[in-house]
Design a protein around this motif. Structure first.
Motif, PDB file in Angstrom:
ATOM      1  N   HIS A   1      11.963   0.946  -5.549  1.00 19.92           N
ATOM      2  CA  HIS A   1      11.633  -0.104  -4.571  1.00 19.92           C
ATOM      3  C   HIS A   1      12.243   0.192  -3.200  1.00 19.92           C
ATOM      4  O   HIS A   1      12.729  -0.699  -2.505  1.00 19.92           O
ATOM      5  CB  HIS A   1      12.040  -1.489  -5.093  1.00 19.92           C
ATOM      6  CG  HIS A   1      11.210  -1.908  -6.276  1.00 19.92           C
ATOM      7  ND1 HIS A   1       9.988  -2.535  -6.147  1.00 19.92           N
ATOM      8  CD2 HIS A   1      11.395  -1.724  -7.610  1.00 19.92           C
ATOM      9  CE1 HIS A   1       9.467  -2.736  -7.354  1.00 19.92           C
ATOM     10  NE2 HIS A   1      10.301  -2.254  -8.257  1.00 19.92           N
ATOM     11  N   ASN A   2      12.204   1.484  -2.866  1.00 17.44           N
ATOM     12  CA  ASN A   2      12.584   1.948  -1.526  1.00 17.44           C
ATOM     13  C   ASN A   2      11.388   2.730  -1.001  1.00 17.44           C
ATOM     14  O   ASN A   2      11.126   3.841  -1.442  1.00 17.44           O
ATOM     15  CB  ASN A   2      13.834   2.833  -1.605  1.00 17.44           C
ATOM     16  CG  ASN A   2      14.300   3.300  -0.235  1.00 17.44           C
ATOM     17  OD1 ASN A   2      13.505   3.791   0.575  1.00 17.44           O
ATOM     18  ND2 ASN A   2      15.589   3.181   0.028  1.00 17.44           N
ATOM     19  N   LYS A   3      10.644   2.134  -0.071  1.00 15.45           N
ATOM     20  CA  LYS A   3       9.378   2.747   0.343  1.00 15.45           C
ATOM     21  C   LYS A   3       9.579   4.066   1.078  1.00 15.45           C
ATOM     22  O   LYS A   3       8.702   4.936   1.048  1.00 15.45           O
ATOM     23  CB  LYS A   3       8.556   1.784   1.200  1.00 15.45           C
ATOM     24  CG  LYS A   3       9.223   1.259   2.450  1.00 15.45           C
ATOM     25  CD  LYS A   3       8.303   0.289   3.168  1.00 15.45           C
ATOM     26  CE  LYS A   3       8.990  -0.354   4.362  1.00 15.45           C
ATOM     27  NZ  LYS A   3      10.079  -1.260   3.957  1.00 15.45           N
ATOM     28  N   ILE A   4      10.734   4.270   1.718  1.00 15.04           N
ATOM     29  CA  ILE A   4      11.003   5.551   2.378  1.00 15.04           C
ATOM     30  C   ILE A   4      11.096   6.657   1.328  1.00 15.04           C
ATOM     31  O   ILE A   4      10.535   7.746   1.486  1.00 15.04           O
ATOM     32  CB  ILE A   4      12.304   5.490   3.205  1.00 15.04           C
ATOM     33  CG1 ILE A   4      12.232   4.347   4.238  1.00 15.04           C
ATOM     34  CG2 ILE A   4      12.554   6.826   3.904  1.00 15.04           C
ATOM     35  CD1 ILE A   4      11.078   4.472   5.220  1.00 15.04           C
ATOM     36  N   GLN A   5      11.796   6.357   0.226  1.00 13.96           N
ATOM     37  CA  GLN A   5      11.907   7.318  -0.867  1.00 13.96           C
ATOM     38  C   GLN A   5      10.526   7.654  -1.428  1.00 13.96           C
ATOM     39  O   GLN A   5      10.232   8.815  -1.742  1.00 13.96           O
ATOM     40  CB  GLN A   5      12.775   6.740  -1.992  1.00 13.96           C
ATOM     41  CG  GLN A   5      14.211   6.440  -1.598  1.00 13.96           C
ATOM     42  CD  GLN A   5      15.070   7.684  -1.578  1.00 13.96           C
ATOM     43  OE1 GLN A   5      14.915   8.543  -0.721  1.00 13.96           O
ATOM     44  NE2 GLN A   5      15.980   7.774  -2.519  1.00 13.96           N
TER      45      GLN A   5
ATOM     46  N   LEU B   1       0.871  -1.178   0.000  1.00  9.22           N
ATOM     47  CA  LEU B   1       0.000   0.000   0.000  1.00  9.22           C
ATOM     48  C   LEU B   1       0.900   1.217   0.000  1.00  9.22           C
ATOM     49  O   LEU B   1       1.736   1.368   0.896  1.00  9.22           O
ATOM     50  CB  LEU B   1      -0.919   0.013   1.234  1.00  9.22           C
ATOM     51  CG  LEU B   1      -2.170  -0.860   1.192  1.00  9.22           C
ATOM     52  CD1 LEU B   1      -2.913  -0.764   2.517  1.00  9.22           C
ATOM     53  CD2 LEU B   1      -3.088  -0.455   0.048  1.00  9.22           C
ATOM     54  N   LYS B   2       0.728   2.084  -0.986  1.00  8.88           N
ATOM     55  CA  LYS B   2       1.618   3.236  -1.162  1.00  8.88           C
ATOM     56  C   LYS B   2       0.876   4.529  -0.860  1.00  8.88           C
ATOM     57  O   LYS B   2      -0.355   4.572  -0.901  1.00  8.88           O
ATOM     58  CB  LYS B   2       2.164   3.252  -2.589  1.00  8.88           C
ATOM     59  CG  LYS B   2       2.942   1.993  -2.958  1.00  8.88           C
ATOM     60  CD  LYS B   2       3.365   2.037  -4.399  1.00  8.88           C
ATOM     61  CE  LYS B   2       4.196   0.807  -4.756  1.00  8.88           C
ATOM     62  NZ  LYS B   2       3.406  -0.439  -4.673  1.00  8.88           N
ATOM     63  N   PRO B   3       1.608   5.607  -0.564  1.00  8.98           N
ATOM     64  CA  PRO B   3       0.940   6.883  -0.303  1.00  8.98           C
ATOM     65  C   PRO B   3       0.065   7.294  -1.476  1.00  8.98           C
ATOM     66  O   PRO B   3       0.481   7.221  -2.632  1.00  8.98           O
ATOM     67  CB  PRO B   3       2.100   7.869  -0.090  1.00  8.98           C
ATOM     68  CG  PRO B   3       3.313   7.181  -0.616  1.00  8.98           C
ATOM     69  CD  PRO B   3       3.070   5.724  -0.468  1.00  8.98           C
TER      70      PRO B   3
ATOM     71  N   ALA C   1      16.036   3.215  -9.730  1.00  8.66           N
ATOM     72  CA  ALA C   1      15.009   2.755 -10.656  1.00  8.66           C
ATOM     73  C   ALA C   1      15.643   2.065 -11.863  1.00  8.66           C
ATOM     74  O   ALA C   1      15.132   1.040 -12.339  1.00  8.66           O
ATOM     75  CB  ALA C   1      14.141   3.929 -11.116  1.00  8.66           C
ATOM     76  N   ALA C   2      16.751   2.625 -12.372  1.00 10.72           N
ATOM     77  CA  ALA C   2      17.447   1.994 -13.500  1.00 10.72           C
ATOM     78  C   ALA C   2      17.975   0.614 -13.109  1.00 10.72           C
ATOM     79  O   ALA C   2      18.038  -0.293 -13.941  1.00 10.72           O
ATOM     80  CB  ALA C   2      18.587   2.886 -13.972  1.00 10.72           C
ATOM     81  N   ARG C   3      18.325   0.460 -11.848  1.00  8.05           N
ATOM     82  CA  ARG C   3      18.855  -0.823 -11.371  1.00  8.05           C
ATOM     83  C   ARG C   3      17.745  -1.832 -11.073  1.00  8.05           C
ATOM     84  O   ARG C   3      17.890  -3.019 -11.339  1.00  8.05           O
ATOM     85  CB  ARG C   3      19.678  -0.590 -10.099  1.00  8.05           C
ATOM     86  CG  ARG C   3      20.386  -1.840  -9.562  1.00  8.05           C
ATOM     87  CD  ARG C   3      21.051  -1.536  -8.229  1.00  8.05           C
ATOM     88  NE  ARG C   3      21.897  -0.346  -8.311  1.00  8.05           N
ATOM     89  CZ  ARG C   3      22.399   0.280  -7.249  1.00  8.05           C
ATOM     90  NH1 ARG C   3      22.102  -0.162  -6.016  1.00  8.05           N
ATOM     91  NH2 ARG C   3      23.163   1.344  -7.393  1.00  8.05           N
ATOM     92  N   ARG C   4      16.604  -1.339 -10.531  1.00  5.30           N
ATOM     93  CA  ARG C   4      15.612  -2.255  -9.961  1.00  5.30           C
ATOM     94  C   ARG C   4      14.274  -2.305 -10.679  1.00  5.30           C
ATOM     95  O   ARG C   4      13.451  -3.165 -10.366  1.00  5.30           O
ATOM     96  CB  ARG C   4      15.352  -1.853  -8.505  1.00  5.30           C
ATOM     97  CG  ARG C   4      16.566  -1.922  -7.606  1.00  5.30           C
ATOM     98  CD  ARG C   4      16.238  -1.339  -6.237  1.00  5.30           C
ATOM     99  NE  ARG C   4      17.358  -1.432  -5.302  1.00  5.30           N
ATOM    100  CZ  ARG C   4      17.367  -0.848  -4.105  1.00  5.30           C
ATOM    101  NH1 ARG C   4      16.321  -0.147  -3.695  1.00  5.30           N
ATOM    102  NH2 ARG C   4      18.428  -0.969  -3.323  1.00  5.30           N
ATOM    103  N   ALA C   5      14.016  -1.397 -11.604  1.00  6.76           N
ATOM    104  CA  ALA C   5      12.683  -1.309 -12.207  1.00  6.76           C
ATOM    105  C   ALA C   5      12.264  -2.624 -12.860  1.00  6.76           C
ATOM    106  O   ALA C   5      13.033  -3.249 -13.595  1.00  6.76           O
ATOM    107  CB  ALA C   5      12.645  -0.182 -13.232  1.00  6.76           C
ATOM    108  N   THR C   6      11.042  -3.041 -12.580  1.00 11.51           N
ATOM    109  CA  THR C   6      10.466  -4.232 -13.197  1.00 11.51           C
ATOM    110  C   THR C   6       9.755  -3.831 -14.481  1.00 11.51           C
ATOM    111  O   THR C   6       9.592  -2.643 -14.792  1.00 11.51           O
ATOM    112  CB  THR C   6       9.459  -4.885 -12.246  1.00 11.51           C
ATOM    113  OG1 THR C   6       8.366  -3.957 -12.030  1.00 11.51           O
ATOM    114  CG2 THR C   6      10.104  -5.211 -10.895  1.00 11.51           C
ATOM    115  N   ASP C   7       9.294  -4.825 -15.222  1.00  9.53           N
ATOM    116  CA  ASP C   7       8.523  -4.538 -16.439  1.00  9.53           C
ATOM    117  C   ASP C   7       7.261  -3.747 -16.089  1.00  9.53           C
ATOM    118  O   ASP C   7       6.849  -2.859 -16.849  1.00  9.53           O
ATOM    119  CB  ASP C   7       8.141  -5.847 -17.141  1.00  9.53           C
ATOM    120  CG  ASP C   7       9.346  -6.540 -17.768  1.00  9.53           C
ATOM    121  OD1 ASP C   7      10.389  -5.871 -17.951  1.00  9.53           O
ATOM    122  OD2 ASP C   7       9.243  -7.740 -18.074  1.00  9.53           O
TER     123      ASP C   7
END
Length: 243
Positions: free
Chosen positions: A165-169, A33-35, A120-126
């Protein structure tokens, strides 16, 4: 075994509302669940949790008091940013009174977003990349129809934060854009908005290629351009207020 040696403890009888609270908090902590996310309608939640309306309301009111969700009449309950309101509210007032404070917030945003673009460039999914591409399509459609792209700009940058994929960010960016979008939106007109769109495209292409350095550099160029637009807007407003 004596009573003193007993390692057992009484079973805790937890209220049903407390179990709902725990579930929602866990989903927020995990990033599921995101802001800004809307919770399902109350009737649907009652079925999912198999609880009565009073029990559900008790849980939602408690989550609202804790600062995890925002409730409003005739609107869906939404997840709030975990950045405390006692930080953002004074900033919001200061931004209204002194537009130059926006530049300091832009500087802070740049520090965070450089990292977001790289991650994001390192971890982004499809799925993350598809969301960014949909954001670009929405922005292009509005530009073609001469509509405001302020909300699309905020959505784009929050989507990059989520792709890190860093929820704090993600929570930090949600709060920053909630503060900034009104001011930054004033800068996005005509040719400037189209240039912003092209810069967004470059950032997405770098993330899609999983090129961390290119993503970082593209983000830096984009934010430097936005800062220059904001500087120009501040100069105009300052000149207009001079006696």
């Amino acid at each position: 075994m004596t009573m003193e040696d007993n390692v057992f403890r009484a079973i805790e009888q937890k209220k049903v509302s407390a179990q709902i609270i725990d579930q929602v908090k866990t989903l927020i902590a995990s990033g599921k669940l995101k802001p800004g996310d809307a919770l399902p309608p109350e009737r649907e939640l009652m079925k999912v949790f198999n609880v009565s309306r009073p029990t559900l309301r008790e849980a939602l009111n408690a989550l609202s008091t804790m600062g995890f969700v925002k409730m409003a009449q005739r609107q869906r309950t939404r997840v709030r940013s975990l950045v405390p309101s006692n930080i953002t509210e004074p900033l919001h007032r200061l931004l209204k009174e002194d537009m130059s404070t926006s530049l300091e917030l832009i500087e802070a945003r740049t520090i965070i977003e450089r990292g977001n673009a790289r991650l994001a460039a390192r971890r982004a999914t499809d799925a993350d990349i598809s969301r960014l591409e949909r954001s670009l399509e929405s922005m292009r459609h509005k530009l073609d129809n001469h509509e405001s792209v302020t909300d699309d700009d905020a959505e784009f940058h929050i989507a990059i934060a989520e792709a890190s994929h860093n929820k704090i960010q993600t929570h930090l960016m949600f709060s920053i854009y909630d503060l900034l979008k009104e001011k930054v939106g004033l800068c996005y007109v005509n040719d400037e908005a189209m240039e912003i769109f092209k810069q967004h495209q470059a950032i997405v292409n770098a993330i899609k290629a999983h090129d961390e350095e290119l993503a970082l550099n593209s983000m830096e160029e984009h934010l430097a351009y936005v800062e220059s637009l904001l500087n120009r807007l501040i100069s105009k407003e300052t000149a207009a207020t001079r006696p």
